[in-house]
Design a protein around this motif. Structure first.
Motif, short mmCIF file in Angstrom:
data_model
loop_
_atom_site.label_atom_id
_atom_site.label_comp_id
_atom_site.label_asym_id
_atom_site.label_seq_id
_atom_site.Cartn_x
_atom_site.Cartn_y
_atom_site.Cartn_z
N PRO A 1 15.10 6.83 6.75
CA PRO A 1 13.95 7.58 7.26
C PRO A 1 13.76 8.88 6.48
O PRO A 1 13.76 9.98 7.03
N VAL A 2 13.58 8.71 5.18
CA VAL A 2 13.37 9.80 4.23
C VAL A 2 12.04 9.54 3.57
O VAL A 2 11.83 8.49 2.96
N PHE A 3 11.13 10.49 3.69
CA PHE A 3 9.74 10.27 3.30
C PHE A 3 9.40 11.12 2.07
O PHE A 3 8.94 12.26 2.18
N THR A 4 9.68 10.54 0.91
CA THR A 4 9.52 11.30 -0.33
C THR A 4 8.07 11.66 -0.60
O THR A 4 7.79 12.59 -1.34
N SER A 5 7.14 10.91 -0.01
CA SER A 5 5.72 11.25 -0.17
C SER A 5 5.03 11.18 1.19
O SER A 5 5.16 10.20 1.92
N ARG A 6 4.32 12.25 1.49
CA ARG A 6 3.41 12.30 2.64
C ARG A 6 2.12 12.92 2.12
O ARG A 6 2.16 13.83 1.30
N MET A 7 1.00 12.42 2.60
CA MET A 7 -0.26 12.97 2.09
C MET A 7 -1.42 12.52 2.97
O MET A 7 -1.51 11.34 3.33
N PHE A 8 -2.28 13.46 3.32
CA PHE A 8 -3.55 13.08 3.93
C PHE A 8 -4.39 12.42 2.85
O PHE A 8 -4.41 12.87 1.70
N ARG A 9 -5.10 11.34 3.20
CA ARG A 9 -5.75 10.53 2.18
C ARG A 9 -7.27 10.47 2.30
O ARG A 9 -7.90 9.62 1.68
N HIS A 10 -7.87 11.38 3.05
CA HIS A 10 -9.34 11.38 3.12
C HIS A 10 -9.95 11.61 1.74
O HIS A 10 -11.04 11.12 1.44
N GLY A 11 -9.24 12.33 0.89
CA GLY A 11 -9.74 12.58 -0.46
C GLY A 11 -9.58 11.41 -1.40
O GLY A 11 -9.97 11.50 -2.58
N SER A 12 -9.05 10.29 -0.92
CA SER A 12 -8.84 9.11 -1.77
C SER A 12 -10.00 8.13 -1.73
O SER A 12 -9.91 7.05 -2.32
N LEU A 13 -11.07 8.47 -1.03
CA LEU A 13 -12.25 7.61 -0.94
C LEU A 13 -13.37 8.18 -1.80
O LEU A 13 -13.82 9.31 -1.59
N TYR A 14 -13.82 7.39 -2.77
CA TYR A 14 -14.89 7.79 -3.69
C TYR A 14 -16.03 6.78 -3.58
O TYR A 14 -15.82 5.62 -3.22
N CYS A 15 -17.23 7.22 -3.91
CA CYS A 15 -18.37 6.31 -3.86
C CYS A 15 -19.32 6.58 -5.03
O CYS A 15 -19.29 7.66 -5.64
N HIS A 16 -20.15 5.58 -5.32
CA HIS A 16 -21.21 5.76 -6.30
C HIS A 16 -22.33 6.58 -5.66
O HIS A 16 -22.68 6.36 -4.50
N ALA A 17 -22.87 7.51 -6.40
CA ALA A 17 -23.85 8.44 -5.84
C ALA A 17 -25.09 7.75 -5.29
O ALA A 17 -25.75 8.27 -4.38
N ASP A 18 -25.43 6.57 -5.81
CA ASP A 18 -26.63 5.86 -5.37
C ASP A 18 -26.32 4.65 -4.49
O ASP A 18 -27.15 3.75 -4.34
N ALA A 19 -25.14 4.64 -3.86
CA ALA A 19 -24.74 3.49 -3.04
C ALA A 19 -25.24 3.59 -1.61
O ALA A 19 -24.98 2.69 -0.81
N GLY A 20 -25.94 4.66 -1.28
CA GLY A 20 -26.43 4.81 0.10
C GLY A 20 -25.33 5.20 1.07
O GLY A 20 -25.40 4.84 2.25
N ILE A 21 -24.35 5.94 0.60
CA ILE A 21 -23.23 6.36 1.44
C ILE A 21 -23.30 7.87 1.60
O ILE A 21 -22.96 8.62 0.69
N SER A 22 -23.77 8.31 2.75
CA SER A 22 -23.84 9.74 3.03
C SER A 22 -22.79 10.18 4.03
O SER A 22 -22.61 11.38 4.26
N SER A 23 -22.10 9.22 4.64
CA SER A 23 -21.01 9.52 5.57
C SER A 23 -20.05 8.35 5.56
O SER A 23 -20.40 7.24 5.10
N PRO A 24 -18.84 8.52 6.06
CA PRO A 24 -17.89 7.40 6.07
C PRO A 24 -18.43 6.17 6.81
O PRO A 24 -18.14 5.03 6.43
N GLU A 25 -19.22 6.40 7.84
CA GLU A 25 -19.76 5.29 8.62
C GLU A 25 -20.61 4.35 7.77
O GLU A 25 -20.76 3.16 8.09
N ASP A 26 -21.16 4.84 6.69
CA ASP A 26 -22.03 4.04 5.82
C ASP A 26 -21.26 3.03 4.98
O ASP A 26 -21.86 2.25 4.24
N LEU A 27 -19.92 3.03 5.05
CA LEU A 27 -19.13 2.07 4.29
C LEU A 27 -19.21 0.65 4.87
O LEU A 27 -18.84 -0.31 4.19
#
Length: 330
Positions: free
Chosen positions: A76-102
């Motif tokens: 139970p040793v956690f060498t990596s912990r990280m919030f991952r909201h910054g790991s989601l990317y989108c194309h600017a013209d994909a019609g995604i203005s919020s996470p719900e649009d995925l």
């Protein structure tokens, strides 16, 4: 008396550096510390079991538990912990203005079983109305063509998933609008280069992650440390020995991080950021062990099972060597 020689493959972290530099030595063990990129460590350990001890993706480890003879046991040793909201990317013209649009979109991921992506699919389902099976997934190399899953997966038919062409990369497909979004632990090259065609789905990442923590109390766990099963079966004492040393190394890193005589890392506001992290997440914000991490682990294990990556829902205490969950009382 001779000491047991073990090789430990792990990233170059402040929380493990004392073991790499041998200022902390595990009881009874001579440790050869190999500083390797995480992708190389995970691939070599999952495919070939090259090291006696290694850092491992939490998701890959849970996948491995489904084998007839599970090849690893975790600490139970956690060498990596990280919030991952910054790991989601989108194309600017994909019609995604919020996470719900995925919902209904085509989302790339280097591997379906990546821990960061398991977390984000679960978070999107729990908090943003995007069930994991409302998305079509494509997998493949992010920057170099030809990446494959480290472990074979037997996914349910509800998961719509396919591989991209062998001569294509996810980063190029995102920039060119061939996929709508990308979930990845590493920053894709078009975004890093400032390409206006690629942006993050969560526009204010820090605010989103703080809000998530305030609502859930979860600081996501990414990696664990595993011992090869044959080593553990022959020498069960190594679990406690390694756990004690890794815990001591983390405590040493805490202390050096708060040394204000000179900045340890090239971050101008490192000290106030550390103090803010302690205020928001607690002084032991990077805690090891089961106590304090049970809900985080249980949530991840639920996501893993729901997304078809594990055949049953594991309990947190089933993941770890029993010796590493106990300590002597004086």
């Amino acid at each position: 008396m001779s000491r047991l020689h073990l090789t430990f493959a792990c990233g170059d972290y402040d929380r493990t550096r004392a073991l790499a530099e041998e200022t902390i030595r595990p009881d009874g063990i001579d440790l050869t510390y190999l500083r390797l990129p995480v992708e190389e460590t995970f691939f070599r350990m999952m495919r070939h079991q090259e090291f006696e001890v290694a850092e491992m993706s939490l998701s890959s480890y849970v996948v491995s538990l489904g084998a007839d003879d599970p090849p690893f046991v975790a600490l139970p040793v956690f060498t990596s912990r990280m919030f991952r909201h910054g790991s989601l990317y989108c194309h600017a013209d994909a019609g995604i203005s919020s996470p719900e649009d995925l919902r209904g979109k085509v989302v790339g991921t280097p591997e379906y079983q990546l821990t960061a992506c398991v977390w984000m699919r679960g978070i999107l389902g729990d908090r943003h109305g995007v069930p994991f099976d409302s998305v079509t997934y494509v997998t493949g190399g992010q920057e170099t063509a030809g990446r494959v899953e480290k472990a074979g997966l037997d996914l349910p038919q509800s998961v719509r998933i396919s591989r991209i062409p062998d001569d294509r990369t996810l980063s190029a497909m995102l920039a060119e609008g061939e996929i709508d979004a990308l979930c990845t632990p590493r920053v894709p090259s078009p975004f890093a280069a400032g390409d206006p065609r690629v942006r993050r789905v969560f526009t204010d990442v820090v605010a989103s992650e703080k809000e998530y923590y305030a609502a859930t109390g979860i600081f996501p766990i990414m990696h664990v440390v595993v011992i090869r099963r044959d080593v553990y079966d022959r020498h069960p004492w190594v679990a406690q020995s390694l756990h004690k040393a890794l815990l001591a190394a983390k405590e040493e890193a805490y202390a050096s991080l708060y040394d204000t005589s000179a900045l340890r890392f090239m971050l101008p506001w490192l000290t106030p950021q550390l103090e803010e992290a302690r205020a928001l997440l607690g002084r032991d914000y990077w805690s090891y062990g089961l106590d304090g991490n049970r809900e985080t682990l249980a949530t991840f294990l639920r996501y893993h099972h729901e997304q078809g990556l594990s055949k049953r829902s594991w309990r947190p205490e089933e993941l770890f060597a029993p010796e590493s969950l106990e300590s002597a009382v004086i």
